[in-house]
Design an enzyme around this catalytic site. Sequence first.
Site, PDB file in Angstrom:
ATOM      1  N   GLU A 231      -5.352   3.752  -3.911  1.00 11.59           N
ATOM      2  CA  GLU A 231      -4.173   3.009  -3.461  1.00 11.59           C
ATOM      3  C   GLU A 231      -3.134   3.109  -4.572  1.00 11.59           C
ATOM      4  O   GLU A 231      -3.179   2.368  -5.551  1.00 11.59           O
ATOM      5  CB  GLU A 231      -4.536   1.548  -3.178  1.00 11.59           C
ATOM      6  N   CYS A 265       3.440  -2.665  -5.216  1.00  5.29           N
ATOM      7  CA  CYS A 265       3.331  -1.228  -4.934  1.00  5.29           C
ATOM      8  C   CYS A 265       4.073  -0.831  -3.673  1.00  5.29           C
ATOM      9  O   CYS A 265       4.497   0.326  -3.540  1.00  5.29           O
ATOM     10  CB  CYS A 265       1.866  -0.802  -4.862  1.00  5.29           C
TER      11      CYS A 265
END
Length: 483
Positions: A231, A265
């Site tokens: 990720e 993110c």
Amino acid sequence: MKQDLPDALSRPASTPPDGPPAALDALLAAQREAFLRDPFPAWEARARNLKALRDVLFAHQDALAEAMNADFGQRSKAEVALAEFVVLKQEIDAALRHGARWMKPRRRPVGKWLLPGRAKVMPQPLGVAGIVVPWNYPLLLGASPLVCALAAGNRAMIKMSELTPRTSALFEALIGKTFARDHVAVVSGDAAVGAAFSALPFDHLLFTGSTRVGHEVMRAAAANLTPVTLELGGKSPVIIGEHARLAYAVDSLLLGKTLNAGQTCIAPDYVLLPRGQEDAFIARARTRFAQLYPDFANNRDYTSIISARHFERLTRLADEAQASGAQLHALGAHDAAARRFAPVIVTNAGTQTALMQEEIFGPLLPLVPYDTLDEALRYVNARPRPLSLYLYADDAPTVERVTRETVAGGMSVNETLMHIAAEGLPFGGVGASGMGAYHGYEGFVTFSKMKPVFTQSRLNARGLVAPPYGKRFGLLIRLMLKV
């Protein structure tokens, strides 16, 4: 409980006395041995583990929020509740509600030539999962993958970030209070410990962090052929359609950009908007930011940048862009001592500046004007595939085109960030923004071996395709291959 919680908050999390690599190897061996003693836990046992995790974390919600606040210098308690605990509770509740069904074998067709044989796919625990946690959402990004791993029946080792030592120490203490160390264990340490952790022969490794470190993690895992879920990040674009509601779009994406001071993110990284709307965008952003964070210098709802190094990097990105001809439009005043970095809208930033090349991970927001939607799509598609893409548009043709003609880890239409909170959606990247996914059922699958099982019937035709091959075999093969 292996340690007193107040003591855990007052010192860094544990470093094994016999050196990280040897201690990590021993811990992995202990977990693998424990797994082999109970390789397929019943759902009732898995549900107990999930409830125990939920109970201990939510019983210490205030203490965890205070630990994060101390690590950041200022971390909004309301943001912690919204962005970490609410999303985590939903993840646990969904696993408890659906997990028993997820783990049931599923019938699959065998094809007419294998009848009356039967086929199924049986979800099987992998064994020991490794989870590497970043600093920006230390609770959510540590516990959410753990929920998936536990629902799938695994053991887990969790490496916390050294940039959040108080949160890491408390999380380690709470997990140690709740689980045997050969079931779930938390380790902490610097980059050397992280490298040793990533090199362990886990049955699956999930890493959340930067693309740069993701390369290193994948190289380390490759030595053991350890499957990975990465990720990562990247530059998540926003496209504002030609006929979009501009005020709504600005208000919405500003919420996503200021949450955790942009240290997210999937935060919007740059905005593509119709040429000529830049001034209206900036004016609306000023008005809305003042409403969201009144008396900004003293406002406790705005989070600080995690460290002086990260604050200096954001300053350097802005200064370099400005030196190259960009204009900076600050929505408030910075405070370097408190590491409070007010949002800055940036116009006319050169494409070769670090601001437009690197993931920003902070409250800088470049505007990129476009003349046609074709041009905006070419701009996005000429760059590495992002973790998230955001579109503001109400007309179906624009929504359909952007959805079909871009590739991203996830997408929200007329919203920012919220796809990560949708219970039934997987979360993951694509290309440079990552690989694999978790959350919900996809998270259960990530930490399972979806084992195909074929069962032959006592009465079957297997002997018809066995040697010696003769005329009967030839007739049967021609029949099987007939178009």
